[in-house]
Design a protein around this motif. Sequence first.
Motif, PDB file in Angstrom:
ATOM      1  N   LEU A  37      23.235  59.360 -11.277  1.00 20.38           N
ATOM      2  CA  LEU A  37      22.116  59.237 -10.345  1.00 20.38           C
ATOM      3  C   LEU A  37      21.431  60.591 -10.124  1.00 20.38           C
ATOM      4  CD1 LEU A  37      23.611  56.819  -7.652  1.00 20.38           C
ATOM      5  CD2 LEU A  37      21.775  56.312  -9.275  1.00 20.38           C
ATOM      6  N   ARG A  38      22.211  61.620  -9.924  1.00 22.83           N
ATOM      7  CA  ARG A  38      21.623  62.946  -9.701  1.00 22.83           C
ATOM      8  C   ARG A  38      20.906  63.457 -10.934  1.00 22.83           C
ATOM      9  NH1 ARG A  38      25.488  67.292  -7.169  1.00 22.83           N
ATOM     10  NH2 ARG A  38      23.508  68.404  -7.370  1.00 22.83           N
ATOM     11  N   ARG A  39      21.441  63.157 -12.102  1.00 21.99           N
ATOM     12  CA  ARG A  39      20.848  63.678 -13.330  1.00 21.99           C
ATOM     13  C   ARG A  39      19.565  62.939 -13.707  1.00 21.99           C
ATOM     14  NH1 ARG A  39      25.055  63.769 -17.971  1.00 21.99           N
ATOM     15  NH2 ARG A  39      25.948  65.267 -16.492  1.00 21.99           N
ATOM     16  N   ASN A  40      19.479  61.625 -13.422  1.00 18.66           N
ATOM     17  CA  ASN A  40      18.355  60.822 -13.890  1.00 18.66           C
ATOM     18  C   ASN A  40      17.352  60.452 -12.806  1.00 18.66           C
ATOM     19  OD1 ASN A  40      19.135  59.948 -16.859  1.00 18.66           O
ATOM     20  ND2 ASN A  40      21.008  59.817 -15.648  1.00 18.66           N
ATOM     21  N   LEU A  41      17.792  60.327 -11.559  1.00 16.56           N
ATOM     22  CA  LEU A  41      16.885  59.855 -10.515  1.00 16.56           C
ATOM     23  C   LEU A  41      16.602  60.883  -9.429  1.00 16.56           C
ATOM     24  CD1 LEU A  41      18.276  56.224 -10.039  1.00 16.56           C
ATOM     25  CD2 LEU A  41      16.411  56.988 -11.509  1.00 16.56           C
ATOM     26  N   PHE A  42      17.509  61.809  -9.210  1.00 21.10           N
ATOM     27  CA  PHE A  42      17.346  62.764  -8.113  1.00 21.10           C
ATOM     28  C   PHE A  42      17.526  64.205  -8.587  1.00 21.10           C
ATOM     29  CE2 PHE A  42      18.985  58.800  -6.322  1.00 21.10           C
ATOM     30  CZ  PHE A  42      18.001  58.503  -5.388  1.00 21.10           C
ATOM     31  N   ASN A  52      11.017  63.604  -8.569  1.00 24.70           N
ATOM     32  CA  ASN A  52      11.704  62.400  -9.038  1.00 24.70           C
ATOM     33  C   ASN A  52      12.416  61.680  -7.899  1.00 24.70           C
ATOM     34  OD1 ASN A  52      10.885  62.688 -11.666  1.00 24.70           O
ATOM     35  ND2 ASN A  52      12.758  63.697 -12.368  1.00 24.70           N
ATOM     36  N   SER A  53      12.885  62.437  -6.914  1.00 25.02           N
ATOM     37  CA  SER A  53      13.545  61.812  -5.757  1.00 25.02           C
ATOM     38  C   SER A  53      12.538  60.977  -4.963  1.00 25.02           C
ATOM     39  CB  SER A  53      14.165  62.883  -4.874  1.00 25.02           C
ATOM     40  OG  SER A  53      15.137  63.621  -5.588  1.00 25.02           O
ATOM     41  N   ILE A  54      11.366  61.557  -4.694  1.00 29.17           N
ATOM     42  CA  ILE A  54      10.333  60.809  -3.965  1.00 29.17           C
ATOM     43  C   ILE A  54       9.894  59.588  -4.759  1.00 29.17           C
ATOM     44  CG2 ILE A  54       7.954  60.923  -3.090  1.00 29.17           C
ATOM     45  CD1 ILE A  54       8.453  63.860  -2.433  1.00 29.17           C
ATOM     46  N   LEU A  55       9.692  59.769  -6.081  1.00 26.96           N
ATOM     47  CA  LEU A  55       9.274  58.659  -6.929  1.00 26.96           C
ATOM     48  C   LEU A  55      10.333  57.554  -6.949  1.00 26.96           C
ATOM     49  CD1 LEU A  55       7.068  57.668  -8.867  1.00 26.96           C
ATOM     50  CD2 LEU A  55       8.309  58.796 -10.732  1.00 26.96           C
ATOM     51  N   ARG A  81       9.998  45.298  -1.622  1.00 26.70           N
ATOM     52  CA  ARG A  81       8.929  44.491  -1.033  1.00 26.70           C
ATOM     53  C   ARG A  81       8.561  43.314  -1.940  1.00 26.70           C
ATOM     54  NH1 ARG A  81       7.794  43.774   3.725  1.00 26.70           N
ATOM     55  NH2 ARG A  81       5.588  43.381   3.220  1.00 26.70           N
ATOM     56  N   VAL A  82       8.410  43.595  -3.224  1.00 27.14           N
ATOM     57  CA  VAL A  82       8.048  42.526  -4.157  1.00 27.14           C
ATOM     58  C   VAL A  82       9.152  41.478  -4.220  1.00 27.14           C
ATOM     59  CG1 VAL A  82       7.617  41.996  -6.593  1.00 27.14           C
ATOM     60  CG2 VAL A  82       6.523  43.978  -5.538  1.00 27.14           C
ATOM     61  N   ALA A  83      10.416  41.927  -4.299  1.00 28.68           N
ATOM     62  CA  ALA A  83      11.533  40.986  -4.362  1.00 28.68           C
ATOM     63  C   ALA A  83      11.628  40.174  -3.078  1.00 28.68           C
ATOM     64  CB  ALA A  83      12.842  41.742  -4.616  1.00 28.68           C
ATOM     65  N   ASN A  84      11.349  40.811  -1.953  1.00 26.10           N
ATOM     66  CA  ASN A  84      11.417  40.120  -0.669  1.00 26.10           C
ATOM     67  C   ASN A  84      10.349  39.035  -0.575  1.00 26.10           C
ATOM     68  OD1 ASN A  84      12.316  39.594   1.945  1.00 26.10           O
ATOM     69  ND2 ASN A  84      10.792  40.962   2.833  1.00 26.10           N
ATOM     70  N   VAL A 142      10.064  55.637  -3.651  1.00 29.85           N
ATOM     71  CA  VAL A 142       8.856  54.804  -3.657  1.00 29.85           C
ATOM     72  C   VAL A 142       9.068  53.559  -4.506  1.00 29.85           C
ATOM     73  CG1 VAL A 142       6.446  54.705  -4.395  1.00 29.85           C
ATOM     74  CG2 VAL A 142       7.276  56.700  -3.170  1.00 29.85           C
ATOM     75  N   CYS A 143       9.661  53.732  -5.694  1.00 31.61           N
ATOM     76  CA  CYS A 143       9.921  52.594  -6.571  1.00 31.61           C
ATOM     77  C   CYS A 143      10.889  51.607  -5.928  1.00 31.61           C
ATOM     78  CB  CYS A 143      10.474  53.070  -7.915  1.00 31.61           C
ATOM     79  SG  CYS A 143       9.271  53.964  -8.926  1.00 31.61           S
ATOM     80  N   ILE A 144      11.919  52.129  -5.268  1.00 33.31           N
ATOM     81  CA  ILE A 144      12.881  51.254  -4.584  1.00 33.31           C
ATOM     82  C   ILE A 144      12.181  50.443  -3.496  1.00 33.31           C
ATOM     83  CG2 ILE A 144      14.895  51.226  -3.076  1.00 33.31           C
ATOM     84  CD1 ILE A 144      15.979  53.597  -4.665  1.00 33.31           C
ATOM     85  N   PHE A 145      11.284  51.108  -2.750  1.00 33.13           N
ATOM     86  CA  PHE A 145      10.563  50.414  -1.686  1.00 33.13           C
ATOM     87  C   PHE A 145       9.660  49.319  -2.257  1.00 33.13           C
ATOM     88  CE2 PHE A 145       6.694  50.044   0.910  1.00 33.13           C
ATOM     89  CZ  PHE A 145       7.256  49.576   2.095  1.00 33.13           C
ATOM     90  N   VAL A 146       8.928  49.646  -3.328  1.00 34.29           N
ATOM     91  CA  VAL A 146       8.034  48.658  -3.939  1.00 34.29           C
ATOM     92  C   VAL A 146       8.826  47.482  -4.497  1.00 34.29           C
ATOM     93  CG1 VAL A 146       6.407  48.270  -5.836  1.00 34.29           C
ATOM     94  CG2 VAL A 146       6.232  50.344  -4.458  1.00 34.29           C
ATOM     95  N   ILE A 147       9.925  47.767  -5.192  1.00 38.37           N
ATOM     96  CA  ILE A 147      10.755  46.689  -5.742  1.00 38.37           C
ATOM     97  C   ILE A 147      11.316  45.815  -4.628  1.00 38.37           C
ATOM     98  CG2 ILE A 147      12.898  46.201  -6.997  1.00 38.37           C
ATOM     99  CD1 ILE A 147      12.328  48.701  -8.675  1.00 38.37           C
TER     100      ILE A 147
END
Length: 348
Positions: A21-26, A31-34, A44-47, A37-42
């Motif tokens: 996770l630290r190497r690829n996403l944070f 990349n941490s902010i992105l 909302r859409v899934a909800n 944001v992606c988690i939030f969008v996913i």
Amino acid sequence: MKPKTQNKLISVVQSPQWIWLRRNLFNNWFNSILTFVCIFVIYRVANIFGYWAVFLADWQVVLVNWRLFLVGRYPIELHWRLGIAVGLISCITFLSIWTIYVRSRYTKLVIPTWIITLLLICWLVTGGFWLRQIPTQLWNGLLLTLVTSTISIILCFPAGVLLALGRQSSLPILRWICIFYIEIVRGFPLIGILFMAQVMLPLFLPIGVRPDRVVRAIVGLSLFSAAYMAENVRGGLQSVPRGQIEAAKALGLSTPWVVLLIVLPQALRAVIPAIVGQFIGLLKDTSLLALVGLVELTGIARSILAQPEFIGDYAEVYIFIGIIYWILCYGMSWASRKLEQKLAVGKL
């Protein structure tokens, strides 16, 4: 902090999952902010989609018409044939995967077994001899999609290989014919090829000979896909080092054996992703058959939406057939990746 809690935190931080996770996403602030944001969008859409799918969607259209989606108007009393066909495909697929992975001495029997199985399935589905014959007008839904795409794939692959070899040929007339065919077909849209296959193909045949509409559709799909398959294979042929061909000829191999034993295995191995991508595209292109009067999966969806009690249920119907297409395409993609790993494609 208690030593036990501290040890747990250290073990979590040093775990492979946390390191990934630290190497690829944070790995940095952007990349941490992105990622958040992606988690939030996913979420909302899934909800929103989950709420619609559970509380608002009318899935009764799928539950009532599932038989039409799968086999269309194929006679109910003969569904046992399709059950046997599915069972044969499942068994042969499992045995093929097992045989290839364990490197059994029966590996050479995989292709002949598939050929015999497909011929047996064609006999079960169409009938004839001792079985009642089923007209193609009753082949609808997923059944027609699988029949047309499978036969078209089987036909377009060898045709594409021959066209690619012809385009690389040293004989000018053969090379020009192949180039002319490939460029002409690639310049036409598929829907135009399908209409010409339905209308113009009978004009080139003897009087009184009129192929079935499904046969004409398969011919159109095969001819169209063969041109694109030829270009994919040609890319693989160009990747084979010239020195290997010269070495094979120096050992006394004739040109046909050089092509069969040296060139084609390496060429096809190099372009497996492109070939499977073409197969996936061909599977999805069968949805255009609805425009020429064949009631495949997309066509049967339009027929179901015309039922008075289900008028307006577009989302439910097209999401369902979209899931079916995704399962089929992902299955082909998964098999392609496994084959690439087995053959070490892209590795020296």
